[in-house]
Design a protein around this motif. Structure first.
Motif, PDB file in Angstrom:
ATOM      1  N   THR A   6       0.692  -1.300  -0.031  1.00 34.19           N
ATOM      2  CA  THR A   6       0.188   0.130  -0.021  1.00 34.19           C
ATOM      3  C   THR A   6       0.746   1.478  -0.267  1.00 34.19           C
ATOM      4  O   THR A   6       0.547   2.204  -0.752  1.00 34.19           O
ATOM      5  N   GLY A   7       1.909   1.217   0.852  1.00 41.42           N
ATOM      6  CA  GLY A   7       2.956   2.209   0.674  1.00 41.42           C
ATOM      7  C   GLY A   7       2.327   3.459   1.371  1.00 41.42           C
ATOM      8  O   GLY A   7       1.291   3.569   2.207  1.00 41.42           O
ATOM      9  N   LEU A   8       3.083   4.624   1.737  1.00 40.69           N
ATOM     10  CA  LEU A   8       2.710   5.530   2.543  1.00 40.69           C
ATOM     11  C   LEU A   8       2.493   6.696   1.677  1.00 40.69           C
ATOM     12  O   LEU A   8       2.866   6.934   0.496  1.00 40.69           O
ATOM     13  N   ALA A   9       1.482   7.455   1.876  1.00 37.15           N
ATOM     14  CA  ALA A   9       1.326   8.729   1.038  1.00 37.15           C
ATOM     15  C   ALA A   9       1.736   9.782   1.641  1.00 37.15           C
ATOM     16  O   ALA A   9       1.808   9.935   3.026  1.00 37.15           O
ATOM     17  N   ALA A  10       2.353  10.916   1.050  1.00 36.80           N
ATOM     18  CA  ALA A  10       2.815  12.180   1.504  1.00 36.80           C
ATOM     19  C   ALA A  10       2.737  13.123   0.733  1.00 36.80           C
ATOM     20  O   ALA A  10       2.436  12.917  -0.527  1.00 36.80           O
ATOM     21  N   GLN A  11       2.993  14.409   0.997  1.00 40.67           N
ATOM     22  CA  GLN A  11       2.889  15.588   0.072  1.00 40.67           C
ATOM     23  C   GLN A  11       4.296  16.055  -0.341  1.00 40.67           C
ATOM     24  O   GLN A  11       5.113  16.104   0.718  1.00 40.67           O
ATOM     25  N   ILE A  12       4.378  16.543  -1.434  1.00 42.29           N
ATOM     26  CA  ILE A  12       5.469  17.103  -1.873  1.00 42.29           C
ATOM     27  C   ILE A  12       5.716  18.489  -1.095  1.00 42.29           C
ATOM     28  O   ILE A  12       4.702  19.314  -1.381  1.00 42.29           O
ATOM     29  N   ALA A  13       6.715  18.761  -0.426  1.00 44.89           N
ATOM     30  CA  ALA A  13       7.015  20.090   0.117  1.00 44.89           C
ATOM     31  C   ALA A  13       7.556  21.095  -0.641  1.00 44.89           C
ATOM     32  O   ALA A  13       7.230  22.423  -0.733  1.00 44.89           O
ATOM     33  N   THR A  14       8.790  20.465  -1.254  1.00 44.80           N
ATOM     34  CA  THR A  14       9.578  21.237  -2.232  1.00 44.80           C
ATOM     35  C   THR A  14      10.181  20.503  -3.478  1.00 44.80           C
ATOM     36  O   THR A  14       9.981  19.298  -3.452  1.00 44.80           O
ATOM     37  N   VAL A  15      10.336  21.539  -4.595  1.00 45.29           N
ATOM     38  CA  VAL A  15      10.898  20.621  -5.493  1.00 45.29           C
ATOM     39  C   VAL A  15      12.011  21.443  -6.042  1.00 45.29           C
ATOM     40  O   VAL A  15      12.058  22.855  -6.032  1.00 45.29           O
ATOM     41  N   ALA A  16      13.309  20.731  -6.457  1.00 40.02           N
ATOM     42  CA  ALA A  16      14.644  21.442  -6.732  1.00 40.02           C
ATOM     43  C   ALA A  16      14.817  21.278  -8.169  1.00 40.02           C
ATOM     44  O   ALA A  16      15.653  20.150  -8.369  1.00 40.02           O
ATOM     45  N   PRO A  17      14.135  21.948  -9.232  1.00 38.06           N
ATOM     46  CA  PRO A  17      14.605  21.530 -10.895  1.00 38.06           C
ATOM     47  C   PRO A  17      16.157  22.043 -10.985  1.00 38.06           C
ATOM     48  O   PRO A  17      16.531  22.800 -10.114  1.00 38.06           O
ATOM     49  N   GLY A  18      16.822  21.471 -11.948  1.00 42.20           N
ATOM     50  CA  GLY A  18      17.836  22.063 -12.285  1.00 42.20           C
ATOM     51  C   GLY A  18      19.336  21.205 -12.081  1.00 42.20           C
ATOM     52  O   GLY A  18      18.937  19.917 -11.839  1.00 42.20           O
ATOM     53  N   GLU A  19      20.303  21.743 -12.123  1.00 37.70           N
ATOM     54  CA  GLU A  19      21.487  20.866 -12.005  1.00 37.70           C
ATOM     55  C   GLU A  19      21.751  20.290 -10.649  1.00 37.70           C
ATOM     56  O   GLU A  19      22.068  21.024  -9.719  1.00 37.70           O
ATOM     57  N   LYS A  43       7.221  17.335   9.379  1.00 41.82           N
ATOM     58  CA  LYS A  43       8.644  17.568   9.056  1.00 41.82           C
ATOM     59  C   LYS A  43       9.010  17.553   7.625  1.00 41.82           C
ATOM     60  O   LYS A  43       8.210  16.684   6.943  1.00 41.82           O
ATOM     61  N   GLU A  44       9.885  18.090   7.257  1.00 38.33           N
ATOM     62  CA  GLU A  44      10.327  17.955   5.907  1.00 38.33           C
ATOM     63  C   GLU A  44      11.529  16.838   5.518  1.00 38.33           C
ATOM     64  O   GLU A  44      12.515  17.010   6.464  1.00 38.33           O
ATOM     65  N   THR A  45      11.365  15.887   4.818  1.00 35.59           N
ATOM     66  CA  THR A  45      12.435  14.885   4.667  1.00 35.59           C
ATOM     67  C   THR A  45      12.924  15.168   3.242  1.00 35.59           C
ATOM     68  O   THR A  45      12.121  15.233   2.265  1.00 35.59           O
ATOM     69  N   ALA A  46      14.163  15.367   3.391  1.00 37.60           N
ATOM     70  CA  ALA A  46      14.875  15.667   2.042  1.00 37.60           C
ATOM     71  C   ALA A  46      14.923  14.333   1.038  1.00 37.60           C
ATOM     72  O   ALA A  46      15.325  13.209   1.585  1.00 37.60           O
ATOM     73  N   LEU A  47      14.599  14.377   0.018  1.00 38.16           N
ATOM     74  CA  LEU A  47      14.882  13.367  -1.021  1.00 38.16           C
ATOM     75  C   LEU A  47      16.045  13.476  -1.808  1.00 38.16           C
ATOM     76  O   LEU A  47      16.255  14.681  -2.648  1.00 38.16           O
ATOM     77  N   LEU A  48      17.251  12.688  -1.688  1.00 41.57           N
ATOM     78  CA  LEU A  48      18.487  13.007  -2.521  1.00 41.57           C
ATOM     79  C   LEU A  48      18.201  12.246  -3.999  1.00 41.57           C
ATOM     80  O   LEU A  48      17.211  11.655  -4.332  1.00 41.57           O
ATOM     81  N   MET A  49      19.011  12.868  -4.973  1.00 49.21           N
ATOM     82  CA  MET A  49      19.057  12.296  -6.137  1.00 49.21           C
ATOM     83  C   MET A  49      19.310  10.570  -6.379  1.00 49.21           C
ATOM     84  O   MET A  49      18.789   9.941  -6.805  1.00 49.21           O
ATOM     85  N   MET A  50      20.104  10.391  -5.219  1.00 52.01           N
ATOM     86  CA  MET A  50      20.566   8.958  -5.093  1.00 52.01           C
ATOM     87  C   MET A  50      19.833   8.486  -4.142  1.00 52.01           C
ATOM     88  O   MET A  50      19.768   9.118  -3.120  1.00 52.01           O
ATOM     89  N   GLN A  51      19.426   6.849  -4.069  1.00 50.66           N
ATOM     90  CA  GLN A  51      19.095   6.544  -3.021  1.00 50.66           C
ATOM     91  C   GLN A  51      20.012   5.025  -2.732  1.00 50.66           C
ATOM     92  O   GLN A  51      20.909   4.519  -3.703  1.00 50.66           O
ATOM     93  N   ARG A  52      19.938   4.496  -1.466  1.00 49.56           N
ATOM     94  CA  ARG A  52      20.605   3.461  -1.334  1.00 49.56           C
ATOM     95  C   ARG A  52      19.661   2.080  -0.902  1.00 49.56           C
ATOM     96  O   ARG A  52      18.703   2.485  -0.517  1.00 49.56           O
ATOM     97  N   VAL A  99      16.663  16.892  -4.276  1.00 50.13           N
ATOM     98  CA  VAL A  99      15.705  17.265  -5.259  1.00 50.13           C
ATOM     99  C   VAL A  99      14.325  17.531  -5.017  1.00 50.13           C
ATOM    100  O   VAL A  99      13.633  18.127  -5.870  1.00 50.13           O
ATOM    101  N   ALA A 100      14.066  17.127  -3.972  1.00 48.33           N
ATOM    102  CA  ALA A 100      12.645  17.289  -3.483  1.00 48.33           C
ATOM    103  C   ALA A 100      12.466  16.982  -2.082  1.00 48.33           C
ATOM    104  O   ALA A 100      13.405  16.630  -1.374  1.00 48.33           O
ATOM    105  N   GLY A 101      11.698  17.773  -1.381  1.00 50.21           N
ATOM    106  CA  GLY A 101      11.594  17.619   0.095  1.00 50.21           C
ATOM    107  C   GLY A 101      10.131  17.027   0.390  1.00 50.21           C
ATOM    108  O   GLY A 101       9.016  17.309  -0.380  1.00 50.21           O
TER     109      GLY A 101
END
Lengths: 595, 465
Positions: free
Chosen positions: A162-175, A190-199, A182-184
């Motif tokens: 089912t997964g968790l649902a959450a809202q996008i707080a920020t988006v960072a387009p560009g290089e 609380k805001e969780t940062a999403l990195l371009m890479m994951q492990r 790249v997004a929060g």
């Protein structure tokens, strides 16, 4: 960030015993000794731990320290994977070369993904959008062929669909670099940062929403595979064969021509020069569908036979984790593992040093369950993000002495559904691919029939079964021929031998080095088979009317049937129609004599 | 390696078993460290640490343990791995299995000392081998072509002429621009006669001054054999990648090497895999065979030709089997051809060169090479079938086409396979000979060559023609 976790008690090759172990868990990654060699915890007993070390342990002394770096062996997933060549621990070999030269030295610390490189991120979500695990955040053009879709990471501790649902707080387009946000995500205010890479820990399968039936064939352009023993997208296949029977050439052919979006090629305990061949050759080869170099969709994992054995054991998991990551973006991924036997031998070597009780031929008793876990990571699925993706696994098996009764081959057969048995006698006569058509099988035949019927030709299955029947009859007849010679057979049966010869030389045999023959489209495969079966059926009628088989053998059409694989380009199938017409003319003429 | 570690000496060992000794009360001993062992008469032996724990080390003594006693044996841990001195001066010299000169000359001046285990070549640093080596032997050049940087073993059996063949290849091997090879020769457990034979052949052909010989003979301690090929390859790597030489490494006999490995493994009471050989035999052999190849941007190269004898002529025995999985093909010698008195008795059907495809054809040898080689394979495979049929129904009952195959088979063996022990055929001669013999077959049987090639090179031959 590393903490002290014990000290070396004893060293036996890649196996290191640790005393006073504290604060480490099973499968944790640790650094061993003064040279900080990478290792993985494989056993815990009281305050003693056993570590398998991924690098040469020469010079390591009892008393040296162990450091924990936290967490299990994990792959870095992000842009920069495609086109790269990694070792079994996902360390980029080119970066290692830049640091330590042409020979690999120990304890080289390099990041899996290049931290300096910037990638242009184009988001597809906006602030306030609802997302869940596996949702696409946006894309990065990773190579000319592959657009990497960045996903909301799946949570490790919750593999629910089912997964968790959450809202996008920020988006960072560009290089951005791979370690940049790249997004929060707004989680619990609380805001969780999403990195371009994951492990992702490599030994853990990545989650998906639900499985699908594998009913779309993976088209490989190899006639004996596509037409006779097809593999489905999301399927599993094994290629067992003694040395020199062409496992590697077949694997290379699949890596080159399969209609997968991404190819992961694992050289597991094999030859260094073979990896070089791929590295040198693939950038020059052009994908027949996109016209772009094949390297633009390929990633290589190279842990050659002379590289440390524990890292060889890990390479299979590293490879399949990368494959799953691209599956989760909605791609069809083909994974080639050459060779799973070397991986099994790595298991055996470690198990032997741990003094575990061996099962068959010294292999540990858990060999079948490890094989099952690996092949079960294949499949066609609906991803967490709701897309269709697949991982197809093709594993080469290297049975000692070419004897398929050995444990790795036998246990592999339990878990794969497609079996391409390579044959030493065919290889000795330079009949390639040396896939034996009597011993091989594919359980996907019924699944993919519908696809062939709708997309290529209605009569595909009928032609395939007719050809298979000729080959099976020939197999029986050859046993008689070996005793009495072909001339003792009745003409009807000698005609079967003749058709079988055309099938073998003109259809099954395929030259990987020939510019046209190396890849055959499904349309050409059916067209070729149709004229050969037409030859068989018309010839059979005429022989039944009393014509001697020698008259049919003398027909000039036979040379054309034998050579159409190399002489007719994939885009000029009208030439095969002409061959069909010429066949009918010659048969008609002959028929008139025996009415 | 860390050179600051000091050597530590202990007197007295806890136990001695076969080639292994256990030394107790050790501190600061590293895994795989080199060891000096002093016997009661002050004789010096070399060993290495096989495993180590907090208070004991297991040491393997290369020269064997006979004559050593528990209380009086002195052990010195050297704090560094087993190393070998390397320099250009090693060419023209003869060493024992542990790299000590046995030709009466002085120790060669070392340019540097290198760890005999070497390091794996980074696959992304390799250059793909594709330069044709002409050995002058038709079955190899024509059908199992060797290229520079390849590892191509000879699978032989006792009583077959693998030594003559290896010596012939060593003296004839040339690259297109006529560059010659340096030879690094490592003998493991071969009898003295054979070592003398190689030495003499190298002298006669003038190759000796360009060779370094490492000899561990049958009478020498068997455990020493584990170090010999590593010594030789460390020297070869220096010559190739430091001095830019093209090096041909001949290792004989790998079966003896594997037996030494098995001996040590069983002394350690390890869990055996097949036929008593240790489970790590594949990895161990790979560590030897993979030290071959070319490196981008470096002039030199290492080409390996290991020789092994198949026990009981069995190609599925673990030694040839695992070797075949690592090397880039194999040259298989056959007893059947040997009995027919055909030299070299190369059985082409099970033989293979994996790197052949990129070293032949237009720009390398000749444009018709790939097709005619393939045609020879197909035709000779058919010969075997026809022969077994003929032995049942008799030659007279065969069809005309089948009889032409028998004639082809006969000529193939007596003209193409057979050649003199110093007969050096160039590649054109080999390929022309192939066409001449293929011409015994009717044109309609030639499916692996193109119409164009048939027009150019095929000429009909009748029996006796």
């Amino acid at each position: 960030m590393s903490t002290r976790a014990g000290s070396v008690e004893a060293v036996d090759g890649p196996v290191v015993t640790v005393a006073d172990a504290e604060g480490i868990s099973m499968a944790d990654l640790v650094e061993v000794g003064d040279d900080r060699l990478l290792g993985e915890v494989i056993r815990l007993e009281g305050n003693r731990a056993t570590v398998q070390v991924y690098e040469n342990t020469g010079g390591l002394q009892p008393g040296q320290l162990i450091h924990s770096i936290g967490g299990p062996l994990s792959a870095e997933l992000g842009p920069g994977i495609i086109g790269n060549i990694f070792d079994g621990l996902q360390r980029p070999l080119e970066m290692i070369e830049a640091k330590s030269g042409a020979f690999i030295s120990r304890g080289v610390a390099v990041a899996s993904l290049d931290r300096k490189r910037k990638w242009l991120f184009r988001p597809s979500v906006r602030q306030g959008d609802q997302v869940h695990e596996g949702s696409v955040l946006g894309a990065v053009q990773e190579s000319e062929l592959i657009e990497q879709r960045l996903l909301v990471p799946a949570r490790l501790n919750n593999v629910s669909s089912t997964g968790l649902a959450a809202q996008i707080a920020t988006v960072a387009p560009g290089e951005h670099g791979v370690a940049d946000a790249v997004a929060g995500l707004a989680v619990d205010r609380k805001e969780t940062a999403l990195l371009m890479m994951q492990r992702w820990p490599v030994r853990r399968p990545r989650p998906y929403r639900k499985p699908l039936l594998p009913d779309v064939p993976l088209i490989t352009g190899q006639r004996v595979i596509d037409t006779f023993f097809p593999i489905a997208k999301g399927g599993t296949a094994a290629i067992p064969g003694g040395f020199g029977t062409g496992k590697t050439v077949t694997q290379h052919q699949l890596a080159k021509w399969s209609d997968a979006d991404v190819v992961v090629y694992i050289g597991c305990g094999e030859r260094g020069n073979e990896m070089t061949e791929v590295l040198v050759g693939f950038p020059k080869l052009v994908d027949p569908r996109s016209g772009k170099p094949l390297m633009e969709r390929t990633v290589l994992i190279a842990n050659t036979s002379n590289m440390p054995v524990a890292a060889r054991e890990a390479s299979i998991y590293t490879g399949v984790t990368l494959a799953e990551y691209y599956r989760d973006m909605g791609y069809d991924v083909a994974l080639m593992a050459d060779s799973t036997s070397r991986w099994a031998e790595a298991l055996r070597e470690i198990a032997g040093r741990l003094e575990e009780l061996p099962a068959e031929e010294g292999f540990p008793a858990y060999l079948p369950s490890r094989l099952a876990e690996f092949y079960e990571r294949a499949g066609r699925v609906v991803t967490l993000g709701g897309m269709n993706g697949s991982v197809t696994i093709v594993g080469a098996v290297s049975p000692p002495g070419g004897d398929f009764s050995e444990p790795v081959t036998q246990n592999t057969m339990r878990f794969v559904r497609c079996f391409w048995a390579l044959d030493k006698a065919l290889a000795a006569a330079r009949h390639f691919p040396a896939i034996n058509w009597i011993e091989s099988y594919s359980e996907y035949l019924d699944y993919v029939e519908e696809w062939w019927s709708q997309n290529v030709a209605k009569d595909w299955r009928r032609l395939r079964d007719a050809a298979m029947s000729v080959l099976q009859q020939e197999n029986r007849l050859q046993q008689i021929v070996k005793l009495v010679g072909p001339d003792a057979l009745p003409d009807e049966q000698r005609h079967v031998l003749e058709t079988a010869r055309i099938l073998r030389e003109g259809f099954l045999q395929q030259n990987a080095m020939h510019p046209i023959d190396t890849y055959t489209t499904p349309q050409k495969q059916v067209a070729m088979l149709r004229v050969i079966i037409r030859f068989h059926e018309r010839g059979k009628d005429i022989v039944a009317r009393g014509a001697p088989v020698i008259r049919i053998r003398e027909l000039p059409i036979i040379v054309l049937l034998m050579r159409m694989k190399t002489d007719v380009p994939n885009d000029q199938l009208a030439k095969i129609d002409e061959i069909g017409l010429a066949l009918d003319r010659q048969m008609n003429e002959l028929e008139r004599e025996y009415i | 390696m860390d050179t600051t570690r000091v050597s530590r000496e202990y007197v007295g060992v806890a136990s001695i078993r076969g080639p292994l000794m256990v030394v107790e009360g050790t501190t600061d001993v590293g895994f795989d460290e080199m060891v000096e062992v002093l016997g009661p008469q002050g004789d010096r032996r070399i060993g290495r640490v096989l495993s180590v724990s907090r208070d004991a080390a297991v040491v393997e003594v290369f020269e064997g343990t006979s004559g050593l006693s528990i209380p009086s044996t002195a052990i010195r841990f050297l704090g560094r791995p087993l190393t070998v001195p390397v320099s250009l001066e090693m060419l023209g010299r003869i060493f024992d299995g542990l790299g000590r000169p046995i030709d009466g000359g002085p120790e060669p001046l070392a340019r540097e000392w290198r760890d005999i285990n070497g390091s794996p070549i980074n696959p992304s640093a390799r250059a793909y081998p594709s330069e044709f080596i002409q050995t002058g032997i038709s079955t190899i050049d024509g059908m199992n072509t060797l290229v520079r940087g390849q590892k191509l073993p000879i699978f032989s059996a006792s009583g077959l002429q693998h030594n003559t063949l290896a010596a012939q290849i060593a003296s004839q091997a040339r690259i297109a621009r006529r560059e010659e090879f340096c030879i690094v020769f490592a003998a493991m457990g071969i009898v003295r006669d054979v070592a003398t034979f190689f030495q003499r052949r190298f002298e006669e052909s003038g190759a000796l001054e360009n060779s370094a010989l490492f000899l561990n003979l049958a009478e020498d301690p068997s455990t020493e054999r584990v170090a010999t090929p590593r010594m030789a390859l460390t020297v070869a790597e220096y010559l190739a990648f430091q001095e830019g030489k093209h090096v041909l490494v001949i290792l004989t006999d790998m079966t003896n090497y594997c037996e030494a490995l098995r001996e040590i493994s069983s002394a350690r009471e390890e869990v055996p895999a097949r036929r008593g050989y240790p489970g790590y035999l594949y990895s161990d052999l790979a560590a030897i065979y993979e030290r071959t190849g070319r490196i981008k941007g470096v002039e030199g190269s290492i080409t390996q030709m290991p020789i092994l004898t198949m026990p009981n002529d069995d190609i599925t025995h673990p030694v040839p089997d695992l070797t075949g999985y690592i090397t880039e093909g194999q040259i298989v010698l056959s007893r059947e051809l040997g009995l027919k008195n055909i030299y070299p008795p190369v059985d082409v059907l099970p033989s293979l060169s994996r790197l052949m495809k990129d070293g032949i054809g237009e720009g390398h040898t000749r444009s018709d090479h790939p097709d005619i080689a393939s045609q020879l394979y197909a035709a000779y495979a058919r010969v075997k079938e026809v022969r077994s049929l003929a032995s049942i129904i008799g030659e007279e009952e065969l069809t005309g086409v089948d009889r032409s195959y028998l004639r082809f088979g006969e000529e193939f063996e007596t003209r193409f396979v057979r050649q003199g022990t110093s007969e050096d055929r160039d590649i054109n001669a080999t390929l022309d000979l192939a066409w001449d013999i293929v011409s015994l077959l009717p044109r309609s049987e030639l499916f692996r060559v193109t119409e164009e090639e048939i027009r150019q090179r095929y000429r009909v031959r009748k029996p006796g023609d």
